[in-house]
Design an enzyme around this catalytic site. Structure first.
Site, PDB file in Angstrom:
ATOM      1  N   THR A 173      30.352  59.158  64.107  1.00  0.00           N
ATOM      2  CA  THR A 173      29.714  57.936  63.352  1.00  0.00           C
ATOM      3  C   THR A 173      28.541  58.629  63.143  1.00  0.00           C
ATOM      4  O   THR A 173      28.150  59.954  63.207  1.00  0.00           O
ATOM      5  CB  THR A 173      29.383  56.704  63.844  1.00  0.00           C
ATOM      6  OG1 THR A 173      28.618  56.598  64.753  1.00  0.00           O
ATOM      7  CG2 THR A 173      31.049  56.194  64.023  1.00  0.00           C
ATOM      8  N   ASN A 174      28.558  58.582  62.128  1.00  0.00           N
ATOM      9  CA  ASN A 174      26.578  58.953  61.201  1.00  0.00           C
ATOM     10  C   ASN A 174      25.705  58.528  62.389  1.00  0.00           C
ATOM     11  O   ASN A 174      24.791  60.258  62.388  1.00  0.00           O
ATOM     12  CB  ASN A 174      26.381  58.491  59.873  1.00  0.00           C
ATOM     13  CG  ASN A 174      26.986  59.419  58.806  1.00  0.00           C
ATOM     14  OD1 ASN A 174      27.724  60.249  59.170  1.00  0.00           O
ATOM     15  ND2 ASN A 174      27.182  59.850  57.475  1.00  0.00           N
ATOM     16  N   GLU A 180      35.210  70.113  62.467  1.00  0.00           N
ATOM     17  CA  GLU A 180      35.857  68.698  62.086  1.00  0.00           C
ATOM     18  C   GLU A 180      34.805  68.054  60.779  1.00  0.00           C
ATOM     19  O   GLU A 180      34.946  67.967  59.929  1.00  0.00           O
ATOM     20  CB  GLU A 180      36.789  68.092  62.749  1.00  0.00           C
ATOM     21  CG  GLU A 180      37.391  66.454  62.443  1.00  0.00           C
ATOM     22  CD  GLU A 180      37.568  65.994  63.445  1.00  0.00           C
ATOM     23  OE1 GLU A 180      37.412  66.253  64.601  1.00  0.00           O
ATOM     24  OE2 GLU A 180      37.368  64.364  63.158  1.00  0.00           O
ATOM     25  N   GLY A 197      44.084  63.694  69.451  1.00  0.00           N
ATOM     26  CA  GLY A 197      44.081  63.378  70.514  1.00  0.00           C
ATOM     27  C   GLY A 197      43.223  62.929  70.948  1.00  0.00           C
ATOM     28  O   GLY A 197      42.848  63.133  72.345  1.00  0.00           O
ATOM     29  N   TYR A 198      41.600  62.506  70.624  1.00  0.00           N
ATOM     30  CA  TYR A 198      40.610  61.908  71.057  1.00  0.00           C
ATOM     31  C   TYR A 198      40.184  60.689  71.958  1.00  0.00           C
ATOM     32  O   TYR A 198      39.917  60.365  72.841  1.00  0.00           O
ATOM     33  CB  TYR A 198      39.638  62.594  70.357  1.00  0.00           C
ATOM     34  CG  TYR A 198      39.005  64.055  70.233  1.00  0.00           C
ATOM     35  CD1 TYR A 198      39.554  64.653  70.657  1.00  0.00           C
ATOM     36  CD2 TYR A 198      38.397  64.487  68.580  1.00  0.00           C
ATOM     37  CE1 TYR A 198      39.451  66.005  70.628  1.00  0.00           C
ATOM     38  CE2 TYR A 198      38.949  65.671  68.839  1.00  0.00           C
ATOM     39  CZ  TYR A 198      38.700  66.241  69.654  1.00  0.00           C
ATOM     40  OH  TYR A 198      39.096  68.215  69.339  1.00  0.00           O
ATOM     41  N   SER A 199      39.807  59.707  70.707  1.00  0.00           N
ATOM     42  CA  SER A 199      39.544  57.954  70.677  1.00  0.00           C
ATOM     43  C   SER A 199      40.799  57.810  71.506  1.00  0.00           C
ATOM     44  O   SER A 199      41.892  57.827  71.234  1.00  0.00           O
ATOM     45  CB  SER A 199      39.590  57.853  69.453  1.00  0.00           C
ATOM     46  OG  SER A 199      39.014  58.453  68.401  1.00  0.00           O
TER      47      SER A 199
HETATM   48  C1  LIG Z   1      40.059  56.315  59.612  1.00  0.00           C
HETATM   49  C2  LIG Z   1      39.768  57.276  60.589  1.00  0.00           C
HETATM   50  C3  LIG Z   1      40.522  58.261  61.203  1.00  0.00           C
HETATM   51  C4  LIG Z   1      40.550  58.212  62.605  1.00  0.00           C
HETATM   52  N1  LIG Z   1      40.957  59.583  63.089  1.00  0.00           N
HETATM   53  C5  LIG Z   1      40.854  60.342  63.848  1.00  0.00           C
HETATM   54  C6  LIG Z   1      41.894  61.306  64.032  1.00  0.00           C
HETATM   55  O1  LIG Z   1      42.314  61.562  63.868  1.00  0.00           O
HETATM   56  N2  LIG Z   1      41.439  61.049  66.067  1.00  0.00           N
HETATM   57  C7  LIG Z   1      40.466  60.541  66.699  1.00  0.00           C
HETATM   58  O2  LIG Z   1      41.115  60.874  67.695  1.00  0.00           O
HETATM   59  N3  LIG Z   1      40.079  59.748  66.576  1.00  0.00           N
HETATM   60  C8  LIG Z   1      39.848  59.612  65.175  1.00  0.00           C
HETATM   61  N4  LIG Z   1      38.941  58.134  64.451  1.00  0.00           N
HETATM   62  C9  LIG Z   1      37.980  57.634  65.117  1.00  0.00           C
HETATM   63  C10 LIG Z   1      37.050  58.252  65.295  1.00  0.00           C
HETATM   64  O3  LIG Z   1      36.547  58.929  65.838  1.00  0.00           O
HETATM   65  C11 LIG Z   1      35.776  56.679  65.732  1.00  0.00           C
HETATM   66  O4  LIG Z   1      36.211  55.227  64.937  1.00  0.00           O
HETATM   67  C12 LIG Z   1      34.673  57.245  65.620  1.00  0.00           C
HETATM   68  O5  LIG Z   1      34.609  57.882  66.767  1.00  0.00           O
HETATM   69  C13 LIG Z   1      33.444  55.579  66.335  1.00  0.00           C
HETATM   70  O6  LIG Z   1      34.489  55.046  67.486  1.00  0.00           O
HETATM   71  P1  LIG Z   1      34.502  53.770  67.393  1.00  0.00           P
HETATM   72  O7  LIG Z   1      35.979  53.110  66.178  1.00  0.00           O
HETATM   73  O8  LIG Z   1      34.761  53.409  69.094  1.00  0.00           O
HETATM   74  O9  LIG Z   1      32.812  52.875  67.218  1.00  0.00           O
HETATM   75  P2  LIG Z   1      31.981  53.075  68.294  1.00  0.00           P
HETATM   76  O10 LIG Z   1      31.115  54.131  69.184  1.00  0.00           O
HETATM   77  O11 LIG Z   1      32.754  51.545  69.144  1.00  0.00           O
HETATM   78  O12 LIG Z   1      30.952  51.999  67.601  1.00  0.00           O
HETATM   79  C14 LIG Z   1      30.151  51.464  67.173  1.00  0.00           C
HETATM   80  C15 LIG Z   1      29.058  51.306  66.492  1.00  0.00           C
HETATM   81  O13 LIG Z   1      27.994  51.978  66.990  1.00  0.00           O
HETATM   82  C16 LIG Z   1      26.980  52.973  66.684  1.00  0.00           C
HETATM   83  N5  LIG Z   1      26.701  53.601  68.206  1.00  0.00           N
HETATM   84  C17 LIG Z   1      27.548  53.454  69.181  1.00  0.00           C
HETATM   85  N6  LIG Z   1      27.441  54.239  70.128  1.00  0.00           N
HETATM   86  C18 LIG Z   1      26.309  55.226  69.887  1.00  0.00           C
HETATM   87  C19 LIG Z   1      24.758  55.598  69.550  1.00  0.00           C
HETATM   88  N7  LIG Z   1      25.034  56.495  71.223  1.00  0.00           N
HETATM   89  N8  LIG Z   1      23.726  55.649  69.393  1.00  0.00           N
HETATM   90  C20 LIG Z   1      23.546  55.269  67.842  1.00  0.00           C
HETATM   91  N9  LIG Z   1      24.454  54.296  67.374  1.00  0.00           N
HETATM   92  C21 LIG Z   1      25.941  54.358  67.606  1.00  0.00           C
HETATM   93  C22 LIG Z   1      27.951  53.247  66.133  1.00  0.00           C
HETATM   94  O14 LIG Z   1      27.593  54.747  64.808  1.00  0.00           O
HETATM   95  C23 LIG Z   1      28.682  52.320  65.431  1.00  0.00           C
HETATM   96  O15 LIG Z   1      28.387  52.244  64.324  1.00  0.00           O
HETATM   97  C24 LIG Z   1      39.617  57.912  62.964  1.00  0.00           C
HETATM   98  C25 LIG Z   1      38.915  56.807  62.375  1.00  0.00           C
HETATM   99  C26 LIG Z   1      39.472  56.010  61.262  1.00  0.00           C
HETATM  100  C27 LIG Z   1      38.526  55.030  61.070  1.00  0.00           C
END
Ligand SMILES: Cc1cc2nc3c(=O)[nH]c(=O)nc-3n(C[C@H](O)[C@H](O)[C@H](O)COP(=O)(O)OP(=O)(O)OC[C@H]3O[C@@H](n4cnc5c(N)ncnc54)[C@H](O)[C@@H]3O)c2cc1C
Length: 268
Positions: free
Chosen positions: A252-253, A123, A6-8
């Site tokens: 993300t990468n 992870e 439970g992070y996001s």
């Molecule tokens: C299938 C799936 C399973 C998941 N499971 C879990 C889970 O079990 N528990 C949990 O807590 N979360 C989970 N997640 C969430 C995941 O960790 C987040 O989706 C991820 O960290 C990206 O956050 P966001 O979707 O809010 O995108 P955003 O943070 O809004 O990012 C949007 C875009 O902006 C880019 N970006 C943002 N900030 C920066 C920066 N500082 N520098 C460069 N680029 C940047 C990102 O790379 C991305 O391309 C899951 C996601 C998916 C798709």
């Protein structure tokens, strides 16, 4: 022990330090309110590894975060299921006056960031280990290619053969990087650079693999297992849908490249 992460939150992904789900101390317990998003597997978990804000005034923000291990059957927890592209169930989870004893706190109050970053390094090694699934997929791909090399990769020295060779090298290199990250973690360095390196490479390789399969086997490879005569029995279509998870999950990468750069002492 089945647990979920439970992070996001709706407004919190990459910038995890901005999370808003609150825990307020009440005697020997904490009362949690907020909403988490993308909690994969919440519907079948016994526990959630939950990051919450215990000090809203803390600066920097990450020093106000604490981790709790919360039983999923605690009153006040509501789980809404969603299905991700990969077919995995990833949930929205609501926390309404969820009361947990202080004994379920992981680490110090306000010390959650260290707990989270250590767990995320682990992870990321798991995410990088998509290499193991790709290794299996490579065997499946080779079986289809060997059955009819002329129609798939063509003659010796062809661009498709070279692409296949590059995939095989990439899979082995990624497995070696995962092993290096595990050794670094075991040595106690936290694998702060090696873990994101393995994860970035694994995610990109998974995407490259999916594209290369379409190039080598043609669009039939994008058909699902439900269709007749699909090369590989649908495994490549699943791989295509799964790949995207590995360039997002665990950070993300883009975020992980930032971590690698910082770990190597490069300019921000
Ligand atoms: C299938 C799936 C399973 C998941 N499971 C879990 C889970 O079990 N528990 C949990 O807590 N979360 C989970 N997640 C969430 C995941 O960790 C987040 O989706 C991820 O960290 C990206 O956050 P966001 O979707 O809010 O995108 P955003 O943070 O809004 O990012 C949007 C875009 O902006 C880019 N970006 C943002 N900030 C920066 C920066 N500082 N520098 C460069 N680029 C940047 C990102 O790379 C991305 O391309 C899951 C996601 C998916 C798709």
């Amino acid at each position: 022990m089945a647990f979920c992460l439970g992070y996001s939150e709706p407004e919190t992904g990459s910038d995890l330090a901005s999370l808003r789900t609150r825990a307020v101390r009440d005697g020997d317990s904490w009362v949690i309110n907020g909403q988490k998003l993308w909690t994969t597997g919440a519907h079948r978990s016994n526990w959630v590894w939950l990051a919450v804000r215990t000090d809203p005034d803390a600066t920097p923000r990450h020093t106000g975060i604490t981790v709790f291990l919360v039983p999923m059957d605690t009153p006040g927890i509501t789980v809404q299921r969603h299905t991700a592209l990969s077919g995995e169930v990833s949930c929205t989870v609501f926390y309404d006056d969820v009361r947990v004893p202080d004994s379920l706190r992981v680490g110090e109050a306000g010390g959650g960031w260290k707990v989270i970053t250590d767990a995320l390094a682990g992870e990321r090694i798991v995410m990088g280990n998509i290499a193991a699934a790709l290794h299996r997929q490579l065997d499946d791909l080779l079986a289809v290619v060997r059955a009819d090399p002329g129609a798939t990769v063509g003659p010796r020295g062809s661009a498709r053969r070279q692409r296949l060779g590059a995939l095989a090298v990439g899979v082995q290199a990624n497995r070696a990087l995962v092993a290096t990250a595990i050794r670094a973690a075991a040595a106690g360095t936290g694998a702060r650079v090696e873990a994101p390196m393995a994860a970035v490479m694994g995610g990109e390789l998974a995407e490259e693999f999916g594209e290369a399969v379409l190039d080598i086997l043609g669009p039939d490879a994008a058909l699902s297992a439900a269709a007749d005569g699909v090369p590989g029995g649908g495994v490549f279509e699943y791989g295509l849908r799964l790949a995207v998870t590995y360039v997002i999950g665990g950070g993300t990468n883009d975020i992980q490249r930032g971590l690698i750069a910082r770990g190597l002492g490069l300019p921000r």
